[in-house]
Design an enzyme around this catalytic site. Structure first.
Site, short mmCIF file in Angstrom:
data_model
loop_
_atom_site.label_atom_id
_atom_site.label_comp_id
_atom_site.label_asym_id
_atom_site.label_seq_id
_atom_site.Cartn_x
_atom_site.Cartn_y
_atom_site.Cartn_z
N ARG A 1 78.93 90.75 -29.58
CA ARG A 1 80.06 90.76 -30.54
C ARG A 1 81.18 90.81 -29.63
O ARG A 1 82.28 90.02 -30.07
CB ARG A 1 79.97 91.94 -31.45
CG ARG A 1 78.70 91.87 -32.45
CD ARG A 1 78.69 93.22 -33.36
NE ARG A 1 79.93 93.36 -34.20
CZ ARG A 1 80.31 94.27 -34.97
NH1 ARG A 1 79.55 95.19 -34.92
NH2 ARG A 1 81.54 94.20 -35.49
N HIS B 1 86.59 102.16 -38.64
CA HIS B 1 85.35 101.95 -37.99
C HIS B 1 85.13 101.81 -36.48
O HIS B 1 84.26 101.82 -35.96
CB HIS B 1 84.43 101.12 -38.76
CG HIS B 1 84.09 101.32 -40.14
ND1 HIS B 1 83.93 100.17 -41.07
CD2 HIS B 1 84.08 102.23 -40.83
CE1 HIS B 1 83.66 100.68 -42.31
NE2 HIS B 1 84.05 101.99 -42.30
N GLN C 1 88.43 97.99 -41.42
CA GLN C 1 87.04 98.26 -41.24
C GLN C 1 86.60 97.34 -40.20
O GLN C 1 85.62 97.89 -39.76
CB GLN C 1 86.21 97.81 -42.68
CG GLN C 1 86.58 98.85 -43.73
CD GLN C 1 85.64 98.40 -45.03
OE1 GLN C 1 84.75 98.88 -45.45
NE2 GLN C 1 86.33 97.31 -45.65
N ASN C 2 87.35 96.56 -39.70
CA ASN C 2 86.95 95.68 -38.63
C ASN C 2 87.34 96.39 -37.36
O ASN C 2 88.20 97.05 -37.09
CB ASN C 2 87.86 94.37 -38.64
CG ASN C 2 87.66 93.50 -40.04
OD1 ASN C 2 86.70 94.04 -40.60
ND2 ASN C 2 88.34 92.57 -40.46
N VAL C 3 86.59 95.88 -36.34
CA VAL C 3 86.47 96.39 -35.17
C VAL C 3 87.10 95.68 -33.92
O VAL C 3 87.33 95.93 -33.12
CB VAL C 3 85.18 96.90 -34.57
CG1 VAL C 3 84.51 98.10 -35.56
CG2 VAL C 3 84.04 95.55 -34.36
N ASP C 4 87.24 94.33 -34.45
CA ASP C 4 88.02 93.25 -33.68
C ASP C 4 89.37 93.73 -33.53
O ASP C 4 90.03 94.48 -34.32
CB ASP C 4 87.84 91.92 -34.12
CG ASP C 4 88.42 91.75 -35.53
OD1 ASP C 4 87.77 91.26 -36.60
OD2 ASP C 4 89.74 91.91 -35.83
N GLY D 1 88.84 90.84 -48.45
CA GLY D 1 87.87 90.53 -47.79
C GLY D 1 86.62 91.65 -47.40
O GLY D 1 86.43 91.48 -46.26
N THR D 2 86.34 92.31 -48.71
CA THR D 2 85.40 93.23 -47.97
C THR D 2 84.33 93.59 -49.24
O THR D 2 85.03 93.27 -50.52
CB THR D 2 85.83 94.78 -47.88
OG1 THR D 2 85.03 95.61 -47.54
CG2 THR D 2 86.85 95.28 -48.85
N CYS E 1 80.43 113.77 -22.71
CA CYS E 1 81.95 114.55 -22.54
C CYS E 1 83.04 114.26 -23.42
O CYS E 1 82.82 113.01 -24.45
CB CYS E 1 82.28 114.49 -21.23
SG CYS E 1 83.02 112.88 -20.59
N1 APR Z 1 88.32 85.17 -47.03
C1 APR Z 1 88.28 86.35 -47.77
N2 APR Z 1 87.11 87.12 -48.06
C2 APR Z 1 85.96 86.60 -47.38
C3 APR Z 1 85.98 85.24 -46.71
C4 APR Z 1 87.56 84.88 -46.39
N3 APR Z 1 87.55 83.72 -45.70
N4 APR Z 1 84.69 85.14 -46.08
C5 APR Z 1 83.88 86.14 -46.70
N5 APR Z 1 84.85 86.88 -47.72
C6 APR Z 1 84.26 88.05 -48.15
C7 APR Z 1 82.76 88.05 -48.78
O1 APR Z 1 82.69 87.49 -50.08
C8 APR Z 1 82.41 89.65 -48.72
O2 APR Z 1 82.81 90.25 -49.94
O3 APR Z 1 84.33 89.10 -47.18
C9 APR Z 1 83.41 90.06 -47.71
C10 APR Z 1 82.58 90.60 -46.51
O4 APR Z 1 81.86 91.80 -46.70
P1 APR Z 1 80.72 92.31 -45.61
O5 APR Z 1 80.13 91.20 -44.88
O6 APR Z 1 79.81 93.37 -46.22
O7 APR Z 1 81.76 93.24 -44.76
P2 APR Z 1 82.79 94.47 -45.05
O8 APR Z 1 82.82 94.75 -46.52
O9 APR Z 1 83.89 94.32 -44.27
O10 APR Z 1 81.49 95.64 -44.48
C11 APR Z 1 81.87 96.85 -44.57
O11 APR Z 1 79.92 97.48 -43.31
O12 APR Z 1 78.42 96.81 -42.03
C12 APR Z 1 79.46 97.66 -42.04
O13 APR Z 1 80.91 98.95 -40.49
C13 APR Z 1 80.64 97.70 -41.15
O14 APR Z 1 82.88 97.54 -41.53
C14 APR Z 1 81.60 97.15 -41.94
C15 APR Z 1 81.48 97.82 -43.15
#
Ligand code: APR
Length: 234
Positions: free
Chosen positions: A62, A112, A94-97, A180-181, A123
Site C-alpha cells: 500500500r 483511521h 477515513q483514508n490513510v493516504d 466516496g464512502t 512503548c
Molecule cells: N468517486 C466517488 N466515489 C467513488 C469513486 C469515485 N471515483 N469510486 C468509488 N467510489 C465509492 C464507491 O461507490 C463506494 O461506495 O467509494 C466508496 C468506497 O467504499 P469502500 O471501499 O467501502 O471504502 P470506505 O467507505 O472508505 O471504507 C471505510 O473501511 O476497510 C475499512 O478502514 C477502512 O477506511 C476504510 C473503511
C-alpha cells in the site's frame, strides 16, 4: 451547486472513493483491497500477533501504491474550500493516504491513521514519519525498547483516532458532506445520522451508500468530476 451560507460550519468526511481516481484501490469496490486480502490476516491486532511479516507485506504494498499517487480534482477542491472557509471547515478522512495534504489541505483529521507513519507496538513513543517498506528480505523494524514497529493504522477492533474532536465538530456543523464512502464501517457510517435534524447531510459518490437514508441529498458520480462544481460556489 451546494447551497451553503457564509455562516455555515461544514464537516466533510471522505472515504476511499475520493482517492480512487488517483489510482488507489478502494476496499469494497471492484478489485478492492478486501476482495484480494483477508482482513483477519492483514488488518487486525490478531493478524499482527500471528504474522507481522505478512502485515508489513500488505502495508508495504500500500505504501508503494500511495507513493506513486497524485491528488485529483476532488482533493484540490477540498483544499481550496479550506482556504476559503478556514476553521469553518472540518475535514475528516477515513483514508490513510496523504493526498489531502499533498493537495494543500492543512487541517486533516485521519480517523483511521496514516500510511506513512509508524509507531512502536510496545512503548509510548510518538508515531513517526516512515516511508520505508518492510517486505522480505527486509528485516522487521524493531524499536529501541525491543518492541516491534507497526503501521500507525487503526485496525479492525481498535479504537479510531481523534473521536472527541470529531464529535465536537459534528455537534457544531450545519452542513455534513460525505464523499466516496460506502457507509458500512463504524463509527463513520453513523456520522450522518448523528447530525440528523440539525444539519443538512449531503452524499457525493459513485453509488448509493449503505446509509443513504441518513442523507437529505445524494449526488451520484465520480468525486473528481463532481466535487469542484458542487463546491465551486463559495
Ligand atoms: N468517486 C466517488 N466515489 C467513488 C469513486 C469515485 N471515483 N469510486 C468509488 N467510489 C465509492 C464507491 O461507490 C463506494 O461506495 O467509494 C466508496 C468506497 O467504499 P469502500 O471501499 O467501502 O471504502 P470506505 O467507505 O472508505 O471504507 C471505510 O473501511 O476497510 C475499512 O478502514 C477502512 O477506511 C476504510 C473503511
Amino acid at each position: 451547486m451546494l447551497a451553503i451560507s457564509p455562516v455555515d460550519r461544514i464537516f466533510v468526511l471522505t472515504g476511499a472513493g475520493v482517492s480512487a481516481e488517483s489510482g488507489i484501490p478502494t476496499f469494497r469496490g471492484v478489485n478492492g483491497l478486501w476482495r484480494n486480502y483477508r482482513i483477519e490476516e492483514v488488518a487486525s491486532p490478531h493478524a499482527w500477533r500471528r504474522d507481522p511479516r505478512l502485515v508489513w507485506e500488505f502495508y508495504s504494498m500500500r505504501r508503494r501504491v500511495a507513493a506513486d499517487a497524485k491528488p485529483n480534482p476532488a482533493h484540490v477542491a477540498l483544499a481550496k474550500l479550506e482556504q476559503r472557509l478556514r476553521d469553518r471547515l472540518f475535514l475528516c478522512t477515513q483514508n490513510v493516504d496523504d493526498l489531502h495534504e499533498q493537495a494543500g489541505s492543512k487541517r486533516v483529521v485521519h480517523v483511521h491513521g496514516e500510511l506513512f507513519r509508524s509507531r512502536c507496538d510496545t512503548c509510548s513513543r510518538a508515531p513517526f514519519h516512515d516511508t520505508n517498506t518492510y517486505d522480505p528480505p527486509a528485516e522487521l523494524p524493531q524499536c529501541d525498547c525491543g518492541g516491534w514497529i507497526r503501521p500507525h493504522i487503526c485496525w479492525f477492533g481498535e479504537m479510531p483516532f481523534e473521536l472527541d474532536r470529531i464529535f465536537r465538530a459534528l455537534d457544531a456543523c450545519t452542513v455534513f458532506i460525505a464523499v466516496g464512502t460506502s457507509g458500512v464501517v463504524e463509527p463513520a457510517a453513523s456520522f450522518a445520522a448523528h447530525v440528523r435534524g440539525r444539519a443538512k447531510a449531503i452524499y457525493v459518490g459513485a453509488e448509493e451508500p449503505a446509509n443513504a437514508s441518513a442523507f437529505t441529498e445524494c449526488h451520484l458520480g465520480k468525486a473528481g468530476e463532481m466535487l469542484p462544481d458542487l463546491l465551486g460556489s463559495f
